[in-house]
Design an enzyme around this catalytic site. Structure first.
Site, PDB file in Angstrom:
ATOM      1  N   TYR A  20       0.801  -1.232   0.000  1.00  0.00           N
ATOM      2  CA  TYR A  20       0.000   0.000   0.000  1.00  0.00           C
ATOM      3  C   TYR A  20       0.834   1.284   0.000  1.00  0.00           C
ATOM      4  CZ  TYR A  20      -3.566  -3.415   1.259  1.00  0.00           C
ATOM      5  OH  TYR A  20      -4.398  -4.508   1.270  1.00  0.00           O
TER       6      TYR A  20
ATOM      7  N   ASN B 233     -13.334   2.938  -0.939  1.00  0.00           N
ATOM      8  CA  ASN B 233     -12.438   1.810  -0.702  1.00  0.00           C
ATOM      9  C   ASN B 233     -12.926   1.133   0.575  1.00  0.00           C
ATOM     10  OD1 ASN B 233     -10.451  -0.039  -0.257  1.00  0.00           O
ATOM     11  ND2 ASN B 233      -8.738   1.384  -0.534  1.00  0.00           N
TER      12      ASN B 233
ATOM     13  N   HIS C  39     -15.075  -7.809   0.085  1.00  0.00           N
ATOM     14  CA  HIS C  39     -15.156  -9.202  -0.340  1.00  0.00           C
ATOM     15  C   HIS C  39     -16.309  -9.982   0.292  1.00  0.00           C
ATOM     16  CE1 HIS C  39     -11.358  -8.021  -2.027  1.00  0.00           C
ATOM     17  NE2 HIS C  39     -10.833  -7.821  -0.828  1.00  0.00           N
TER      18      HIS C  39
ATOM     19  N   ASP D 176     -25.866  -3.652   0.013  1.00  0.00           N
ATOM     20  CA  ASP D 176     -27.266  -3.204   0.024  1.00  0.00           C
ATOM     21  C   ASP D 176     -27.366  -1.699   0.223  1.00  0.00           C
ATOM     22  OD1 ASP D 176     -28.140  -5.762  -0.409  1.00  0.00           O
ATOM     23  OD2 ASP D 176     -28.883  -6.106   1.632  1.00  0.00           O
TER      24      ASP D 176
ATOM     25  N   HIS E  12      -9.572   0.297  -5.118  1.00  0.00           N
ATOM     26  CA  HIS E  12      -8.539  -0.399  -4.338  1.00  0.00           C
ATOM     27  C   HIS E  12      -7.183   0.139  -4.747  1.00  0.00           C
ATOM     28  CE1 HIS E  12     -11.595  -3.145  -3.039  1.00  0.00           C
ATOM     29  NE2 HIS E  12     -11.967  -3.269  -4.298  1.00  0.00           N
TER      30      HIS E  12
ATOM     31  N   SER F 264      -4.326  -1.519  -4.268  1.00  0.00           N
ATOM     32  CA  SER F 264      -3.586  -2.649  -4.849  1.00  0.00           C
ATOM     33  C   SER F 264      -4.408  -3.287  -5.970  1.00  0.00           C
ATOM     34  CB  SER F 264      -3.305  -3.698  -3.762  1.00  0.00           C
ATOM     35  OG  SER F 264      -4.522  -4.254  -3.281  1.00  0.00           O
TER      36      SER F 264
ATOM     37  N   ARG G  74      -9.451 -12.198  -2.543  1.00  0.00           N
ATOM     38  CA  ARG G  74      -9.582 -10.788  -2.948  1.00  0.00           C
ATOM     39  C   ARG G  74     -10.087 -10.643  -4.376  1.00  0.00           C
ATOM     40  NH1 ARG G  74      -6.769  -8.184   1.304  1.00  0.00           N
ATOM     41  NH2 ARG G  74      -5.061  -9.475   2.034  1.00  0.00           N
TER      42      ARG G  74
HETATM   43  C1  DQA Z   1      -7.730  -2.894  -0.495  1.00  0.00           C
HETATM   44  C2  DQA Z   1      -7.705  -4.345  -0.952  1.00  0.00           C
HETATM   45  C3  DQA Z   1      -8.468  -5.223   0.024  1.00  0.00           C
HETATM   46  O1  DQA Z   1      -8.445  -6.571  -0.406  1.00  0.00           O
HETATM   47  C4  DQA Z   1      -7.821  -5.150   1.398  1.00  0.00           C
HETATM   48  O2  DQA Z   1      -8.557  -5.917   2.324  1.00  0.00           O
HETATM   49  C5  DQA Z   1      -7.627  -3.765   1.874  1.00  0.00           C
HETATM   50  C6  DQA Z   1      -7.221  -2.729   0.930  1.00  0.00           C
HETATM   51  C7  DQA Z   1      -6.865  -1.985  -1.391  1.00  0.00           C
HETATM   52  O3  DQA Z   1      -6.979  -0.760  -1.303  1.00  0.00           O
HETATM   53  O4  DQA Z   1      -6.044  -2.479  -2.174  1.00  0.00           O
HETATM   54  O5  DQA Z   1      -7.715  -3.483   3.071  1.00  0.00           O
HETATM   55  O6  DQA Z   1      -9.067  -2.421  -0.571  1.00  0.00           O
END
Ligand code: DQA
Length: 141
Positions: free
Chosen positions: A22, A75, A81, A88, A101, A103, A112
């Site tokens: 990140y 985000n 997930h 909803d 996201h 990543s 993921r």
């Molecule tokens: C995330 C990706 C998610 O899978 C993870 O649980 C995160 C960060 C991302 O910004 O890449 O906490 O949302």
């Protein structure tokens, strides 16, 4: 345009946790860059982060009931997930939401690869670090 940038669970530790995934910039620094980008483009942006699922549901409801936002950049962290409650809430409101996201979730662990939110979002951006948020704003514009 007026945007709401929402960050969910664990995103408050951005810059401190899993730096290889990140990056090293804190959420505050990232929000500063997003705000600067919005200003340059004549837009405004509010920020909200919570580790509590229900608080994010409340924020989505509030945005809908009070009005004023043209788009939401969200985000949801790991809740992406599996949170049917957040799904909803997004489906319930009439403001376009873009799932974001930092990543590339598709290049990571299998769990993921699936999002329960994407189906009710206007679009999805992943893999570009903090710029994923900015790209979502450009898309909403
Ligand atoms: C995330 C990706 C998610 O899978 C993870 O649980 C995160 C960060 C991302 O910004 O890449 O906490 O949302």
């Amino acid at each position: 345009m007026k945007f709401l940038v929402l960050n969910g669970v664990n995103l408050n530790l951005t810059g401190l946790r899993e730096k290889g995934v990140y990056g090293t910039e804190t959420l505050e620094e990232i929000n500063g860059k997003i705000a600067a980008f919005a200003k340059e483009n004549g837009d405004s942006v509010d920020f909200y982060q919570s580790n509590v699922e229900g608080e994010l549901v409340n924020k989505l409801h509030e945005a809908f009931l009070k009005g004023g936002y043209d788009g939401i950049v969200f985000n949801a962290g790991a809740h992406t997930h599996y949170s049917y409650a957040l799904r909803d809430a997004i489906a319930a409101i009439n403001i376009p939401v873009v799932e974001v996201h930092m990543s590339n979730v598709h290049a990571r662990e299998e769990f993921r690869h699936h999002s329960v939110l994407s189906e009710v979002c206007k679009g999805v951006v992943c893999g570009f670090g903090w710029k994923s948020y900015v790209m979502a704003m450009v898309g909403l514009k």
